[in-house]
Structures are given as structure tokens and as C-alpha cells.
Design a protein around this motif. Structure first.
Motif, mmCIF file in Angstrom:
data_model
loop_
_atom_site.group_PDB
_atom_site.id
_atom_site.type_symbol
_atom_site.label_atom_id
_atom_site.label_comp_id
_atom_site.label_asym_id
_atom_site.label_seq_id
_atom_site.Cartn_x
_atom_site.Cartn_y
_atom_site.Cartn_z
ATOM 1 N N ILE A 1 56.172 25.256 82.558
ATOM 2 C CA ILE A 1 55.985 23.967 81.891
ATOM 3 C C ILE A 1 54.578 23.784 81.319
ATOM 4 N N PRO A 2 53.506 24.137 82.046
ATOM 5 C CA PRO A 2 52.178 23.896 81.473
ATOM 6 C C PRO A 2 51.749 24.909 80.405
ATOM 7 N N ALA A 3 52.637 25.847 80.054
ATOM 8 C CA ALA A 3 52.199 26.903 79.131
ATOM 9 C C ALA A 3 52.050 26.372 77.706
ATOM 10 N N TYR A 4 51.573 27.248 76.846
ATOM 11 C CA TYR A 4 51.373 26.934 75.433
ATOM 12 C C TYR A 4 52.706 26.554 74.787
ATOM 13 N N TYR A 5 52.670 25.541 73.925
ATOM 14 C CA TYR A 5 53.847 25.235 73.122
ATOM 15 C C TYR A 5 53.430 25.232 71.660
ATOM 16 N N SER A 6 54.366 25.563 70.799
ATOM 17 C CA SER A 6 54.029 25.683 69.379
ATOM 18 C C SER A 6 54.274 24.362 68.673
ATOM 19 N N THR A 7 54.173 24.383 67.341
ATOM 20 C CA THR A 7 54.407 23.164 66.573
ATOM 21 C C THR A 7 55.849 22.690 66.698
ATOM 22 N N ASP A 8 56.750 23.569 67.155
ATOM 23 C CA ASP A 8 58.133 23.138 67.349
ATOM 24 C C ASP A 8 58.228 21.986 68.343
ATOM 25 N N PHE A 9 57.249 21.897 69.230
ATOM 26 C CA PHE A 9 57.229 20.789 70.193
ATOM 27 C C PHE A 9 57.073 19.466 69.453
ATOM 28 N N GLU A 10 56.127 19.460 68.509
ATOM 29 C CA GLU A 10 55.905 18.256 67.719
ATOM 30 C C GLU A 10 57.110 17.968 66.828
ATOM 31 N N VAL A 11 57.741 19.042 66.334
ATOM 32 C CA VAL A 11 58.941 18.872 65.512
ATOM 33 C C VAL A 11 59.976 18.057 66.279
ATOM 34 N N HIS A 12 60.252 18.490 67.504
ATOM 35 C CA HIS A 12 61.304 17.804 68.260
ATOM 36 C C HIS A 12 60.880 16.412 68.702
ATOM 37 N N ARG A 13 59.607 16.225 68.988
ATOM 38 C CA ARG A 13 59.140 14.887 69.331
ATOM 39 C C ARG A 13 59.333 13.964 68.128
ATOM 40 N N ASN A 14 59.029 14.512 66.952
ATOM 41 C CA ASN A 14 59.188 13.716 65.746
ATOM 42 C C ASN A 14 60.649 13.331 65.531
ATOM 43 N N TRP A 15 61.547 14.283 65.792
ATOM 44 C CA TRP A 15 62.974 13.986 65.615
ATOM 45 C C TRP A 15 63.468 12.972 66.635
ATOM 46 N N ILE B 1 60.987 33.188 76.471
ATOM 47 C CA ILE B 1 59.729 32.820 75.838
ATOM 48 C C ILE B 1 59.933 31.941 74.612
ATOM 49 N N VAL B 2 61.053 32.101 73.922
ATOM 50 C CA VAL B 2 61.249 31.245 72.746
ATOM 51 C C VAL B 2 61.576 29.815 73.174
ATOM 52 N N ASP B 3 62.437 29.668 74.171
ATOM 53 C CA ASP B 3 62.829 28.321 74.581
ATOM 54 C C ASP B 3 61.798 27.628 75.446
ATOM 55 N N HIS B 4 61.239 28.373 76.417
ATOM 56 C CA HIS B 4 60.462 27.690 77.443
ATOM 57 C C HIS B 4 58.971 27.826 77.277
ATOM 58 N N ILE B 5 58.512 28.620 76.334
ATOM 59 C CA ILE B 5 57.087 28.636 76.046
ATOM 60 C C ILE B 5 56.889 28.125 74.619
ATOM 61 N N HIS B 6 57.448 28.835 73.661
ATOM 62 C CA HIS B 6 57.291 28.465 72.261
ATOM 63 C C HIS B 6 57.900 27.094 71.997
ATOM 64 N N PHE B 7 58.951 26.796 72.748
ATOM 65 C CA PHE B 7 59.658 25.536 72.710
ATOM 66 C C PHE B 7 60.715 25.453 71.626
ATOM 67 N N GLN B 8 61.964 25.656 72.060
ATOM 68 C CA GLN B 8 63.103 25.366 71.183
ATOM 69 C C GLN B 8 64.281 25.040 72.079
ATOM 70 N N TYR B 9 65.435 24.692 71.445
ATOM 71 C CA TYR B 9 66.621 24.365 72.223
ATOM 72 C C TYR B 9 67.706 25.412 72.033
#
Lengths: 526, 474
Positions: free
Chosen positions: A30-44, A158-166
Motif C-alpha cells: 500500500i505505501p509503495a509508489y503509485y503512478s498518475t493512474d492513481f490521480e486518474v481514478h481519483r478524478n473519475w 505490480i501493475v495493479d498494486h504498485i502502478h495502480f490500476q483495476y
């Protein structure tokens, strides 16, 4: 009976331990690096919560506009109601790049929880495969190996839980629909796939496989003894049922937007062809090799004064941004050209699926070939799309040794190509060690399963071993060299080209394996 | 306010830039109040080695004075890697070798055993979360145990001397090593081979210490200063909240203010000595590998509960021997390891490791539950209490160890620990009692530890199997 009962219980316990273990690992990430995809989903979350449906596909305060189909938007809408409890501030559209600890916790947990669907689908897939009859040892059974290869898949982690996607629950839907087709529950499989398409339209890559298989093996209820079509056995009822399912799901999804006359806007959001041929980090596909060749020819041309330097555009395609670019030496590539190439690449497998159907296994093979062909020749492909080929391939890998060999090549190369996604220092040990863990496990378990056959020849082994020095060069040695400032794109370039070679080779071998050769009689026995 | 991370970085700075004679002394360049060196010389040498590498990569990391409080992503990666490399080279091979050579276990059980030991949350969280190098000292101790189990007494004692010279807390383990080796010498008959072995061991120990302390033996003042830094007797019975007997007693009876420091020292010394005497005597008179391992547990636990200036991290010194007996009494060992991680909760919460500690503890639980069938076989035999209950039945007929009740107590204990963890993380303590949750954690843990102390001592004292039949069982 008692022994098999105990075996089933033991297998169930092992599966539960694997699922719990990987979920706890996800919590630790959970505390690892997240990419801009995190902001993408927050925005949505913010868009779907704060605005009426009519504004969802028009909102453009943030650069990360809604570009997934409506079902995903409704999914974000549902999540936003839970998000309210954690931190209502994240639902404010104006709060760009808002990332309070509670926001991060909520978003990460939402991915971990929705993965439950993925875990269920893996369970269903394990029930379907009848791999080679292995020994009594639980850890050598094909079902156990498959559950590890899917649940602990490095790329998905790593794509879902670090980079952040669903991607977790989406792949869950896909694998579940595949499992349903294996279980001859065709309508359910079609229904699940239709829903999946309206969650994320990238799965259009594999739609031809579904379409042809359902048409050929479901609508035609009987086959001639040699496997070819019995035109008279065509069932209109089944065709209508399938058509009804597709139309019903599409109506649910796009209906509201058609009613509001917003369909063109939605389509333009979903298929943004203004973006360049290659995504920022150069997915290792055919076009990466094409671009590399073009670049090299350009450099050679400049050196030997065959080209005029003034005519060459300054902007470099290799700088890592999403831009349109014209090729210098080789002919430019248009979206139409990529579409034609993709279709041509898929055609042989589709023909085989139609003329020589081999049941659900043939369908799965065709699905993987379609996914891989679209990855190889598609327009603006993300390197994450390699997962579309890797995950279904796991199902085949525990079946035949040849498939296991292709799987090992594809997966190791594909996973390595995801490394540039995590470029931060703290994530370096995580990605290297997790990748080593997964690779060592996949090699040793598949080698144990297919003890009597040799999986990889010396050339393939050398290629895979070469990934190690490549990683050391790109991430440990290169930053200390003087070239870092002058040519900062070289590590990405090298990674892309090296992996593209491996993936192309795997695609080629997989396409060939689709063709029925002298082994037609063996295939019928499957 | 920095923590152990800055301390370790500072030691690299000091050892690299100052000559050996100044490492332990207060000077204008070396302010002992700011994280002064308080571990034995081997830690200093290790820091020096790391400092050389750090200087090669980026001299800013260890520049004298200017690098205080330095924090960057790459530096953090470097520091964490040093712990990982030390772990990889010392602790992990020792664990793997130990499990490889366990007798009478299938290969699958050996791997599961090694996996569970390596997943022990306490060590992972303290070494990789809080930041320390416990893996080095614990690993060296484990090499010592390995040496002694294969009758390579010289190598084993050398490894343990190195461990002692890395962290002085390893003194908790020194008595069992001493008693076991003495017992071996006595058994081999002190007039012949025994005397030879004794002389060889003494020479090894003296040589190891001399080698490590060589730069500090040049002047008496040097040696005295190092000893003063290692054993700060002036600091009192306990500091902060620790799951110790004295700290728990202090809640009811303010002994820190009741008794003078000298009396406190005497009491602590007496109680520690008394509680570990039976096990050590038994080990000297009947040296056996099994007894040695259990003695390591009980002596370290006695020291932890009754000694002075104990830190909560010292529970790791008890956890390592418990990991070694994981395959003999899985149920009780796993229970102990869970409680030991729980006892460090206040420290972990201060380091913002709440999620990590819950995640790793649950992961450890899942791994152990799937590797050892702990809930099915709780019987007298499994708890190694057979000889004890037979003895008691001679005096009180019909006595049975309440093995079935243990399952219930375990569930109650786990529920209590989970509830306390949850409340510590989510709820604010009342204003009048700001230390409520740490104190509760300490009291609960201390109670568990006292019961475990009695349990392990019972096993040691009623272990009737003599040397010959032991070789079969071990």
C-alpha cells in the motif's frame, strides 16, 4: 473416496492460503509508489460523484478525462459512495492530485477487495483444466501450479498494486467467461464477455476469437466427422440468443448516452487516435522494432550524408512523451495500416478456429494469438497489454510442454518489459526480487511437471539469461555513465527492442502451434 | 528527532572519518550525546565497511558533520540494502542449513519450517522497518548453535564469540553456551579429553576477543571507556514501557521510587540468577542438544523478564531459540512468536508500521497454519509434557494437563491481542492516562511471558530422556 476427499480438502486449504498470502502481500504494498493512474481514478471518482451523467464524458477540468466505457464509470460511481466515508475531499473535482493518506488507503483497498472476483475466477479455471496427471504431491499438481501462476502473477501484482490500476477484477471477468466456455455454459460466457467489453474496451483485441468460436461451435450444433461445418445444423435460436445478450448489455451500457445524443463524444473519448503510434515507454511490439530500424537508418544516413539534416524534425520520438511523429527513412504508419496488419496477423488463427475447431482449448489458443497479434501490431499499445496474453496463456502452460516453453519465454520477457513502469529507487528491490521469485517458481514448477521433456533450447535460454545483464546495465551501470545526460532514452530503447525480439518470437511460435499439422489425429483426442 | 537509522548512518560517518582511538570517546568531532557508539567493536567494523561503500557511491552520505540527518531515496535504498545483504550472507544461510539438517522430518516439512522461521514478523519488522542489524548477531548465534550440534565446538564457540562482539545483548545466550560446553567437557572426563577440549575452548574465546578488541587493548583507558559505553549501569531498572516483570510491577507498586538504584540492581540480579539456575544446572550435569535449545529459550526469557535496562527489542533474543524448537512444539512456539511480535506493538506504532505489522503477523499466521497442523494434535505428548504429567500423577492421581483447554485459551489470547492492536491503532487514549494502551500491551505480554517461562522450565527439568535415547529423537 476418502483419499480423494482429503486431497480435495488439502487442495482447497492450499488455495485459500495462497489467496490470503497474496492479499496480505498486496496490503504491504500500500505505501509503495503509485503512478498518475492513481490521480486518474481519483478524478473519475470525483466526476461520477459530483456531476450528473450527462456531463461525465464532457468534463475536462483535469487532463485525465473519462476514457473507459460506461460500466466502468458506474463502477467508479459505486466506489465513490464508499469513498465518502474515508475522505470526502477526494470527490472534489477541483482537488487535482489530491492524495491524502486516507485516499491512498481507500483506493488501494478497493483494488485489493475487487480482486476477490479474480480469485474466484482462478478457482473456476483450476476446476476446468485437466492437465497432465502428476504425482500425489500437492505442490506438483497442475491445479496448484496454475493457481500460483495466476494468483501470484508478477505483472498483475505490480501493475495493479504498485502502478495502480483495476485489472484484477477485469481479468477475473475474462477468465471466468473462458471457464464458462470450457464448462459448455456458452451463454453465460458470452454474457460475461459482453459485460467485460463495456468495462474496458481494450478487450476488443480478443473479441474476434469469441465471435468466431461462438458462431462456429455454439451456433452450429453438430460437426461432420472430419471436423468441418455441417451447414444444416445451424441453430437460429442460439444465434438470436447470443445477439440478444450482446444487444441487451450494450443497451444497458450505451443506451443512456444514445438517448442524450452523446454517442459520438463517448466514442471519441474511448478511441483517441490523435495519440501517437507508440505509448510513452515503447511497448515491445513490432512497431518498436520498426521505429528502432528507422532511427538506426536515420543515424547511418546522416553519418554518410545520404540525408539532409534540415529535413529531419527535431522532436524525438524517443523522448518518452505521447506525440505524433513522422518516420524519417521508412514509410510512415497510419492507424489504418496498423489495423490491417493486426487483422492479417490474426487471420490464420481465426481460419483454423473456423475450419478445424478444437473445442474450448482451440478457442483459448486463438484468444491468446488474437491478444498477442493486437499487441504486436496495434496502434498506441500500452506495455501493460501484454498481460492480456500472459494470463490466459497460464491456463495452457500446464497442459502441454510446448505451451509451457512458449509461456516461459513470453512471461519472462513480458514481465521484464514492465520494469520501466516502476522507475523509483525504493521499488527497485521489490520489482527485482518479486520478478526473480515468480520466474524461479514458474521455471522450476513447469520443469518438474514436464520432467521428461526439455522445455527450452540453448538459444532461448541464453536470450532469457541475457535479461539479467541488460537490467544491470540499464539500471545500475548506465546512471553512472556520461551518456545519461546526452542520451537519456537508451535504457528504455534497449529494453523495448530486446523484449520485442522475445515477444515476436513467442507470437510466431504460438501462431504456428495453432495450425493443425500432422498432429490432427492427436488433437482430436484432446 | 531521528532514530536507529540515523544512528547507523552516523556510525558510518564516525568510523570512516575518525581514527580508531577516538570512536568511543567524546570529542569535538565525536559528540557522544548524538547517537554515540554503544555496541561492541564488531559493529563498528561493520559500519566502517558499509561506510567505504557509501563513500564510493556518494561521499555526501558520510561526510563528517555535514551529513547529519541526511535522507534521500537512494541513500535509503543503500542503507536498506546493507541490512538485506547482511541477512543474505549470515542469517538466511544459517536458517536454511539448520532446517536442512533437522532429523526425522520430510523435505516438505523442512522447507515449511525454514519458510516460517524466515517469515517471523518480529525480526522482519525490527530489522527492515525500525532499522537494525539484528540479523547479524542472531545469525552468528545460530551458526554457533549449528556448530555445537555437530560437535564442531571450536567453530561454534568462535561464531558465538563473534556474535557477542557484535551486540552485547547476546550475553543473554552466553550462559547456556557456557553450561553446555562445560557439561560436554565434564562428560568427556576432566582428566583426559575433557581438559583438552576445555583448554581449546578457552583459547578460542580469548583469541576471538583479543582479535576484535585489538585496537582497544593498547591502553586500559580505551578498554574501560568501551565497557562504559556498552554497559551504562547508571540508567536504572527500565526505560520506557517494556513487557518486563519490573515494568509491570511498577504499575502496581512504584518500585523505581521505592528502592534505591543499588537495591534495584541487587534484586534484579538475584531474581534473574535464581530463575535461570535450575535450567543451567541441569544442562551442565546432563548436556544434550535438546536441553541446550530449551535452555537458550528459558535463560533468554529469564534475562528479558528480570534483568535491568531491557529494551522491548530484546525479545528477539528469545524468539530466535523459540524458532529453533518450532518443529518440536509447534503450537506453543507459534503462540509465543505471535505474543513476542505483539509485545513490540507500541514501538512499531511509533514507527508507523501498523499496516506492515498486521500484514506480516497475519501472513506468518497463515504460513504456520498451513505448514503445521497445529490445531489438531494438541496432546500431552505434543506439548512435551508427558514425563511431567507422569511425575505429577504419582502424587496427585488423575492429574491431566489441560490440553483441550489450551485451544480455548489460545483463541482468547489472540482475540485479546487483536482487540488491543485495533484499539491502539484507531482510538485515542483518554487524557488522564496517555500511556494506557502501551501499558496494557506490556501487562498482557508480560503475563504470557511469565507463563511461558514456567512452561519451558517444566519441559527442561522433567526431560527424563538421557543421552542415548536422545540421539534417536533429536
Amino acid at each position: 473416496m476418502a483419499a480423494s476427499g482429503a486431497a480435495v480438502r488439502g487442495g482447497g486449504r492450499a488455495f485459500l492460503s495462497l489467496a490470503l498470502g497474496v492479499s496480505l502481500l498486496k496490503c504491504l504494498l500500500i505505501p509503495a509508489y503509485y503512478s498518475t493512474d492513481f490521480e486518474v481514478h481519483r478524478n473519475w471518482l470525483a466526476i461520477t460523484h459530483s456531476l450528473p451523467v450527462s456531463r461525465w464524458y464532457y468534463e475536462a477540468t483535469s487532463e485525465w478525462t473519462l476514457d473507459y466505457p460506461p460500466f466502468f464509470a458506474w463502477f467508479e460511481y459505486t466506489l465513490s459512495h464508499i469513498a465518502k466515508v474515508f475522505d470526502p475531499e477526494m470527490l472534489n473535482i477541483q482537488n487535482l492530485n489530491y492524495a491524502s493518506p486516507r485516499t491512498v488507503l481507500f483506493q488501494r483497498f478497493s483494488v485489493i477487495f475487487t480482486d476477490v472476483l479474480f480469485i474466484y475466477s482462478v478457482y473456476e479455471c483450476c476446476k476446468c483444466i485437466e492437465g497432465k496427471k502428476a504425482g500425489k504431491e500437492l505442490t506438483e499438481k497442475p491445479t496448484f501450479i496454475l493457481s500460483v501462476l495466476l494468483l501470484w502473477n508478477f505483472g498483475l501484482l505490480i501493475v495493479d498494486h504498485i502502478h495502480f490500476q483495476y485489472n484484477g477484477f477485469l481479468f477475473g471477468l475474462m477468465l471466468l467467461s473462458v471457464a464458462r466456455l470450457f464448462q459448455k455454459r456458452h451463454l453465460e460466457g458470452a454474457f460475461l464477455f459482453a459485460i467485460l467489453l463495456h468495462f474496458k474496451h481494450i478487450y476488443l483485441y480478443v473479441a474476434p476469437a469469441y465471435g468466431i468460436y461462438l458462431l462456429r461451435s455454439y451456433c452450429f450444433t453438430a460437426d461432420k466427422p472430419d471436423g468441418s461445418v455441417t451447414w444444416s445444423s445451424f441453430s437460429f435460436l442460439r444465434l438470436i440468443a447470443l445477439g440478444f445478450i450482446v444487444c441487451f448489455v450494450s443497451a444497458l451500457s450505451l443506451g443512456p448516452f444514445i438517448a442524450m445524443n452523446q454517442l459520438p463524444q463517448v466514442i471519441s473519448r474511448l478511441f483517441p487516435f490523435k495519440r501517437g503510434l507508440c505509448h510513452a515507454y515503447w511497448a515491445p511490439n513490432f512497431w518498436a522494432l520498426y521505429n528502432a530500424l528507422d532511427k538506426m537508418l536515420c543515424i547511418i544516413g546522416l553519418k554518410y550524408n545520404l540525408l539532409d539534416p534540415k529535413k529531419i524534425a527535431k522532436a524525438s520520438m524517443t523522448s518518452g512523451l505521447v506525440q505524433q511523429f513522422q518516420h524519417v527513412v521508412l514509410p510512415s504508419v497510419t492507424p489504418l495500416a496498423t489495423l490491417i496488419c493486426t487483422v492479417i496477423a490474426m487471420l490464420p488463427s481465426i481460419f483454423c478456429l473456423w475450419f478445424k475447431p478444437q473445442g474450448p482449448r482451440g478457442f483459448l489458443r486463438c484468444l491468446i494469438v488474437c491478444a498477442l497479434s493486437s499487441f504486436m501490431f496495434g496502434w498506441h499499445v500500452h506495455e501493460k497489454a501484454i498481460l492480456l496474453a500472459i494470463l490466459p496463456m497460464s491456463l495452457l502452460s500446464v497442459g502441454k510442454p510446448q505451451d509451457a516453453a512458449i509461456y516461459l519465454l513470453l512471461t519472462t520477457t513480458g514481465h521484464y518489459s514492465l520494469f520501466p513502469l516502476l522507475f523509483t529507487a525504493p521499488e527497485f528491490p521489490i520489482k527485482v526480487l518479486l520478478m526473480l521469485l515468480f520466474t524461479v517458481y514458474s521455471f522450476s514448477s513447469l520443469k518438474t511437471l514436464f520432467r521428461k521433456e526439455k522445455l527450452l533450447n540453448w538459444m532461448e535460454t541464453i536470450y532469457l539469461v541475457g535479461l539479467g545483464p541488460l537490467e544491470i546495465c540499464c539500471e545500475l551501470v548506465f546512471p553512472f555513465t556520461p551518456w545519461k545526460l546526452k542520451y537519456p532514452f537508451i535504457p528504455l530503447f534497449l529494453t523495448s527492442v530486446y523484449c520485442a525480439a522475445g515477444i515476436t518470437y513467442a507470437w510466431f511460435r504460438l501462431s504456428v502451434s495453432m495450425l493443425p499439422g500432422p498432429a490432427v489425429s492427436k488433437a482430436k483426442l484432446q | 528527532m531521528f532514530g536507529d537509522y540515523e544512528a547507523q548512518r552516523h556510525w558510518q560517518e564516525i568510523t570512516l572519518n575518525l581514527p580508531v582511538q577516538e570512536w568511543y570517546f567524546n570529542s569535538s568531532d565525536n559528540n557522544l550525546q548524538y547517537w554515540g557508539l554503544d555496541y561492541p567493536p564488531l559493529t563498528a567494523y561493520h559500519s566502517l565497511l558499509c561506510a567505504y561503500v557509501a563513500e564510493f557511491i556518494n561521499p555526501d552520505w558520510v561526510a563528517l558533520h555535514t551529513s547529519r540527518g541526511y535522507e534521500s531515496d537512494h541513500h535509503k535504498l543503500f542503507m536498506r540494502s546493507t541490512v538485506f545483504i547482511a541477512d543474505l550472507m549470515i542469517y538466511i544461510p544459517a536458517v536454511v542449513l539448520y532446517c536442512c539438517y533437522l532429523k526425522e522430518t520430510s523435505p516438505r516439512k523442512k522447507i515449511a519450517n525454514a519458510f516460517c522461521i524466515l517469515l517471523y514478523p518480529g525480526l522482519l519488522l525490527i530489522d527492515y522497518g525500525h532499522f537494525q542489524y539484528n540479523c547479524v548477531s542472531l545469525g552468528l548465534t545460530l551458526w554457533g548453535v549449528l556448530g555445537l550440534s555437530y560437535d564442531w565446538d571450536i567453530l561454534g564457540s568462535l561464531a558465538f564469540c563473534l556474535a557477542l562482539n557484535y551486540k552485547q545483548m547476546e550475553l543473554y545466550h552466553s550462559l547456556p553456551f557456557f553450561c553446555f560446553l562445560l557439561g560436554k567437557c565434564l562428560k568427556k572426563d576432566l582428566k583426559g579429553k575433557g581438559l583438552l577440549l576445555l583448554i581449546k575452548l578457552i583459547t578460542t574465546v580469548v583469541a576471538a576477543f583479543a582479535l576484535c578488541w585489538l585496537p582497544f587493548f593498547t591502553q586500559l583507558e580505551q578498554t574501560m571507556q568501551v565497557l562504559r559505553r556498552l554497559f551504562p549501569v547508571g540508567r536504572g531498572l527500565f526505560e520506557d514501557k517494556v513487557a518486563n516483570f519490573w515494568c509491570s510491577l511498577n504499575v502496581l507498586l512504584k518500585i523505581k521510587s521505592l528502592l534505591s538504584p543499588h537495591t534495584q540492581l541487587m534484586f534484579s540480579f538475584a531474581l534473574t540468577f535464581l530463575s535461570l539456575l535450575p535450567a543451567c544446572l541441569k544442562l551442565t550435569l546432563q548436556p544434550s542438544l535438546r536441553g541446550f535449545k530449551y535452555a537458550l529459550v528459558s535463560c533468554a526469557l529469564s534475562f528479558f523478564l528480570f534483568s535491568f535496562q531491557v529494551h522491548e527489542k530484546s525479545i528477539l533474543l528469545v524468539s530466535l531459540p523459540v524458532c529453533l524448537i518450532l518443529n518440536e512444539v509447534p503450537f506453543m512456539s507459534i503462540w509465543f512468536l505471535l505474543v513476542s511480535t505483539f509485545s513490540m506493538l507500541p514501538l512499531l506504532l511509533k514507527d508507523q508500521l501498523a499496516l506492515a505489522s498486521v500484514g506480516t503477523t497475519l501472513g506468518f499466521g497463515v504460513a504456520c497454519a498451513s505448514s503445521f497442523s497445529i490445531f489438531e494434535n494438541i496432546s500431552e505428548e505434543e506439548l512435551q509434557l508427558r514425563s511431567f504429567s507422569v511425575y505429577v500423577r504419582r502424587h496427585i492421581p488423575g492429574f491431566k494437563v489441560p490440553a483441550k483447554m489450551l485451544k480455548t485459551w489460545f483463541l482468547v489470547s489472540v482475540t485479546m491481542m487483536s482487540l488491543l492492536t485495533l484499539t491502539s491503532i484507531t482510538v485515542e487514549p483518554p487524557h488522564k492516562l496517555p500511556d494506557l494502551f502501551p501499558v496494557l500491551v506490556c501487562l498482557v505480554s508480560c503475563l504470557h511471558f511469565l507463563l511461558f517461562l514456567i512452561y519451558f522450565n517444566v519441559i527442561i527439568l522433567w526431560d527424563h530422556r538421557n543421552g542415548r535415547s536422545q540421539k534417536k529423537i533429536n
